[in-house]
Design an enzyme around this catalytic site. Structure first.
Site, short mmCIF file in Angstrom:
data_model
loop_
_atom_site.label_atom_id
_atom_site.label_comp_id
_atom_site.label_asym_id
_atom_site.label_seq_id
_atom_site.Cartn_x
_atom_site.Cartn_y
_atom_site.Cartn_z
N PHE A 33 -3.77 21.99 -29.07
CA PHE A 33 -3.44 21.99 -27.64
C PHE A 33 -3.43 23.38 -27.01
O PHE A 33 -2.97 24.35 -27.60
CB PHE A 33 -2.06 21.36 -27.42
CG PHE A 33 -1.99 19.90 -27.79
CD1 PHE A 33 -3.14 19.13 -27.83
CD2 PHE A 33 -0.78 19.32 -28.09
CE1 PHE A 33 -3.08 17.79 -28.18
CE2 PHE A 33 -0.71 17.99 -28.43
CZ PHE A 33 -1.86 17.22 -28.48
N GLY A 36 -4.48 23.38 -20.87
CA GLY A 36 -5.27 22.29 -20.25
C GLY A 36 -4.76 20.93 -20.73
O GLY A 36 -4.53 20.02 -19.92
N HIS A 37 -4.57 20.79 -22.06
CA HIS A 37 -4.04 19.52 -22.58
C HIS A 37 -2.65 19.24 -22.03
O HIS A 37 -2.32 18.12 -21.65
CB HIS A 37 -3.93 19.57 -24.12
CG HIS A 37 -5.22 19.75 -24.84
ND1 HIS A 37 -5.56 20.90 -25.49
CD2 HIS A 37 -6.26 18.91 -25.01
CE1 HIS A 37 -6.74 20.76 -26.06
NE2 HIS A 37 -7.20 19.57 -25.77
N ASP A 150 -14.79 19.00 -18.88
CA ASP A 150 -15.80 18.11 -19.48
C ASP A 150 -16.24 17.11 -18.41
O ASP A 150 -16.01 15.90 -18.53
CB ASP A 150 -15.21 17.40 -20.69
CG ASP A 150 -14.82 18.39 -21.78
OD1 ASP A 150 -15.73 18.99 -22.37
OD2 ASP A 150 -13.62 18.59 -22.00
N SER A 186 -10.37 24.59 -26.69
CA SER A 186 -9.96 24.81 -28.09
C SER A 186 -10.97 25.71 -28.78
O SER A 186 -10.65 26.40 -29.75
CB SER A 186 -9.85 23.49 -28.83
OG SER A 186 -8.95 22.64 -28.15
O1 PAF Z 1 -12.45 15.61 -24.71
C1 PAF Z 1 -12.13 15.39 -25.90
O2 PAF Z 1 -11.25 16.05 -26.46
C2 PAF Z 1 -12.84 14.29 -26.68
O3 PAF Z 1 -14.17 14.21 -26.34
C3 PAF Z 1 -12.14 12.92 -26.55
C4 PAF Z 1 -12.18 12.41 -25.12
C5 PAF Z 1 -10.70 13.01 -27.03
C6 PAF Z 1 -12.86 11.90 -27.43
O4 PAF Z 1 -12.84 12.27 -28.77
#
Ligand code: PAF
Length: 286
Positions: A33, A36-37, A150, A186
């Protein structure tokens, strides 16, 4: 905070929450983490009664020469960060739990996955769509939260949710950046100090494109050339792609008359970074 390793455990947890009338927010992650997470988790907490986070480095979305084995992992640190944010349950399955012997079903989202990262990472979005479908079926959330860094992934998942009538809302959250503008990832830990410095060309080039757009530039080719030119002047940067495509269907555009995504992927040494800019949307969000 509950830590579940099996599908049955997390299903029982969610079933109990639902039987109490609580809404469930879900943040799928591959762990390690960063802010962002944690921002996704905080957004989920604001919007839902109960928050579930999955930590699963999904082998299906890595190509044979990609970084599956060396992808950074630190479960203890992740667990304590999630606890601080107030996450209710972590789902951390093994590869065997997710893909038992005989596993044979995949989810393919056509069109959207055949450009940008789909070209340089064949099979990647098939792996993402498959694991996200499984995770949605296991957790059955009301809302799931994805980062805008993403952007293609977020659009692919939205398409899939709509096409397959999955009963949940997808929430996209703006990219969280380091102080110097580099998008948090990450994979930033792979960068040497020199590469890390060089990588700041990415947010600088996107900011230059934003300024040009705000000054009235609507020619996609000229905006792409501006960004490519700045990145190409950085000797450590090797461009994979810089493109502008329409939102939400990722079709090539020559003039920016509606919402569009300026997306890029650039290598610094062995590390491939992605970033993007949403243009022509009132809040800059997908
Ligand atoms: O964005 C990510 O970390 C991955 O692509 C996800 C959405 C967890 C799928 O494995």
């Amino acid at each position: 905070m509950l830590i579940c390793h099996t599908i049955k455990e997390i299903r029982d947890f969610v079933r109990q929450a639902r039987s109490r009338g609580l809404t469930v927010g879900f943040v799928p992650t591959m762990g390690y983490f960063h802010e962002g997470h944690l921002t996704l988790m905080r957004r989920a907490k604001e919007a839902c009664d109960v928050v579930v986070v999955s930590i699963f480095v999904n082998p299906l979305q890595f190509g044979p020469r990609e970084d599956y084995d060396r992808y950074p992992r630190d479960l203890d640190r992740d667990v304590s960060l999630a606890r601080e944010v107030g996450v209710d349950a972590i789902f951390h399955p093994s590869v065997e739990e997710m893909y038992p012997p005989g596993f044979a079903t995949h989810v393919d989202v056509e069109g959207l996955t055949e450009c940008l990262c789909g070209l340089s990472r064949p099979g990647h979005f098939r792996g993402v769509a498959t694991v996200v479908t499984k995770l949605f079926n296991i957790v059955r959330p009301d809302r799931a939260f994805f980062g805008q860094k993403d952007a293609q992934q977020a659009l692919v998942i939205r398409r899939m949710v709509e096409d397959l009538n999955m009963d949940l809302e997808i929430v996209t959250v703006p990219t969280v950046r380091e102080e110097d503008g580099l998008a948090m990832s990450s994979r930033n830990v792979y960068l040497s100090p020199e590469e890390r410095r060089a990588a700041t060309v990415l947010p600088r080039s996107l900011q230059a494109a934003r300024r040009a757009y705000e000054s009235g530039e609507r020619d996609a080719g000229r905006l792409v050339e501006l960004v490519r030119g700045m990145i190409a002047a950085e000797p450590r940067a090797v461009i994979d792609y810089v493109e502008i495509r329409s939102i939400p269907d990722l079709k090539p555009v020559s003039r920016l008359d509606g919402p569009a995504l300026l997306a890029l992927a650039v290598r610094f040494g062995s590390t491939r970074l992605i970033d993007n800019l949403v243009l022509g949307s009132p809040d800059g969000v997908l």
